[in-house]
Enzyme design. Structure first.
Site, PDB file in Angstrom:
ATOM      1  N   GLY A   1      33.860  36.136  38.954  1.00 34.91           N
ATOM      2  CA  GLY A   1      34.528  35.830  40.284  1.00 34.91           C
ATOM      3  C   GLY A   1      35.153  34.334  40.301  1.00 34.91           C
ATOM      4  O   GLY A   1      35.086  33.687  39.336  1.00 34.91           O
TER       5      GLY A   1
ATOM      6  N   VAL B   1      35.941  37.098  35.718  1.00 34.29           N
ATOM      7  CA  VAL B   1      34.797  36.818  34.807  1.00 34.29           C
ATOM      8  C   VAL B   1      33.882  36.229  35.870  1.00 34.29           C
ATOM      9  O   VAL B   1      34.161  35.005  36.253  1.00 34.29           O
ATOM     10  CB  VAL B   1      34.784  36.197  33.442  1.00 34.29           C
ATOM     11  CG1 VAL B   1      33.467  36.006  33.090  1.00 34.29           C
ATOM     12  CG2 VAL B   1      35.781  37.180  32.771  1.00 34.29           C
TER      13      VAL B   1
ATOM     14  N   ASP C   1      60.134  35.106  38.585  1.00 37.20           N
ATOM     15  CA  ASP C   1      61.252  35.729  39.332  1.00 37.20           C
ATOM     16  C   ASP C   1      60.943  37.310  38.993  1.00 37.20           C
ATOM     17  O   ASP C   1      59.772  37.527  38.468  1.00 37.20           O
ATOM     18  CB  ASP C   1      62.738  35.470  38.992  1.00 37.20           C
ATOM     19  CG  ASP C   1      62.761  35.653  37.509  1.00 37.20           C
ATOM     20  OD1 ASP C   1      62.050  35.887  36.667  1.00 37.20           O
ATOM     21  OD2 ASP C   1      63.938  34.936  36.819  1.00 37.20           O
TER      22      ASP C   1
ATOM     23  N   HIS D   1      41.789  34.944  34.680  1.00 35.16           N
ATOM     24  CA  HIS D   1      40.725  34.844  33.686  1.00 35.16           C
ATOM     25  C   HIS D   1      39.438  34.377  34.291  1.00 35.16           C
ATOM     26  O   HIS D   1      38.262  34.828  34.197  1.00 35.16           O
ATOM     27  CB  HIS D   1      40.809  34.189  32.417  1.00 35.16           C
ATOM     28  CG  HIS D   1      41.579  34.984  31.389  1.00 35.16           C
ATOM     29  ND1 HIS D   1      41.338  35.317  30.137  1.00 35.16           N
ATOM     30  CD2 HIS D   1      42.845  35.610  31.452  1.00 35.16           C
ATOM     31  CE1 HIS D   1      42.165  35.608  29.364  1.00 35.16           C
ATOM     32  NE2 HIS D   1      43.109  36.143  30.276  1.00 35.16           N
TER      33      HIS D   1
END
Length: 326
Positions: A74, A72, A253, A68
């Site tokens: 960078g 937004v 995994d 997130h």
């Protein structure tokens, strides 16, 4: 003709984004702090390990937080900024309210551990701390260990208004998701690999409620749907969350991809990777080979870590407090 021009503009945008990412990546380097805080990675790893021992939620929380942040404005730690009376920050946009507090706390604890070492105090950016902490949490959960590029500065702005359009909702189509990731210099393969991070994630019932009621999404396994309905009954507490990988929820995994093959993708945007024939071969390949997934994930998260990074003093600084512009 108009469609061709539109495609050309889109391809040009992708090319510009890719070129920008290449320039930024050239300014990042693995030994960035060697001269000022040579033990930075050891210190951060130790702080994350302590947080991990307190709660496994730390892993998914950091992966979610990092994604997130990067998508937004960078990878600049702008998502860590707290709102003030004069500014509603990124983290308080509705799209970010699902970010678990343990991710933020892990960064704060790592920052405090660094500041406890005189030569490291206020020398390491919060953006780089988040990058390292995410890597370390993934490894602690059994995921791949990989080297990280460092040298990001912390951003100088954080507004809730900057978020819309940057984070796709779980109802997004494959085409919409692919376009969003392409605008950040990431391929469809990168996108599917990063989505594999959901193997350690949690999701609130509200994010997939529409798949359960009033009718069950036909792409859901009936047995899995019944399980989800029992965990998320009507009028369930909005804070209730369930593992995105219910088979091996505490391991990083390739089980996420095996789950998609059996109709156990929690979000619509997860399951569509298997239902859409364009992305299904990638899911099948990584369900078969965890090593192949690990390699693709490391490639993708490294590329994501280059999105919009600030390396010039005119673009950012090193915050004394990760939650405030200081």
């Amino acid at each position: 003709m108009a469609g061709a021009r539109g495609d050309m503009r889109f391809l040009l945008l992708v090319a510009v984004v890719a070129a920008s990412a290449t320039v930024c990546a050239a300014q990042l380097r693995r030994n960035h702090y060697a001269g000022v805080c040579p033990d930075v990675e050891t210190i951060v790893r130790g702080a994350v390990a302590k947080k991990f021992q307190q709660t496994f939620i730390t892993v998914g929380a950091l992966v979610h937080l990092y994604f997130h942040d990067c998508f937004v404005q960078g990878c600049d730690a702008s998502v860590l900024i707290a709102s003030t009376a004069n500014n509603t920050a990124e983290k308080d946009n509705s799209a970010n309210l699902s970010l678990a507090g343990d991710g933020f706390d892990a960064v704060i604890k790592a920052k405090a551990a660094l500041d406890a070492v005189p030569r490291c105090r206020n020398q390491v950016s919060c953006a780089d701390i988040l990058t390292m902490a995410t890597r370390d949490a993934i490894a602690l959960a059994g995921g791949p260990a990989y080297a990280v590029e460092l040298g990001r500065l912390d951003g100088l702005s954080s507004t809730a208004a900057s978020v819309p359009g940057k984070l796709a909702p779980p109802s997004s189509s494959l085409d919409k998701l692919t376009a969003l990731f392409a605008s950040n210099g990431l391929s469809q393969t990168d996108m599917i690999a990063l989505s594999g991070g959901h193997t350690v994630g949690l999701a609130h019932c509200s994010t997939f409620a529409s798949r359960l009621r009033p009718t069950v999404d036909p792409t859901l396994s009936p047995k899995f749907a019944a399980q989800l309905q029992s965990w998320c009954p009507p009028n369930v507490d909005a804070r209730t969350a369930v593992p995105m990988d219910t088979v091996t929820p505490r391991a990083f995994d390739n089980q996420y991809f095996k789950n998609l093959q059996t109709g156990m993708g929690l979000l619509s945007s997860d399951q569509l990777f298997y239902t859409d024939p364009r992305s299904r071969p990638t899911v099948d390949a990584w369900a078969k080979s965890e090593a192949a997934f690990d390699q693709a994930f490391v490639t993708a998260i490294t590329k994501m870590g280059r999105i919009g990074v600030k390396t010039d003093a005119s673009q950012g600084n090193i915050r004394r407090n990760c939650a405030a512009f200081t």
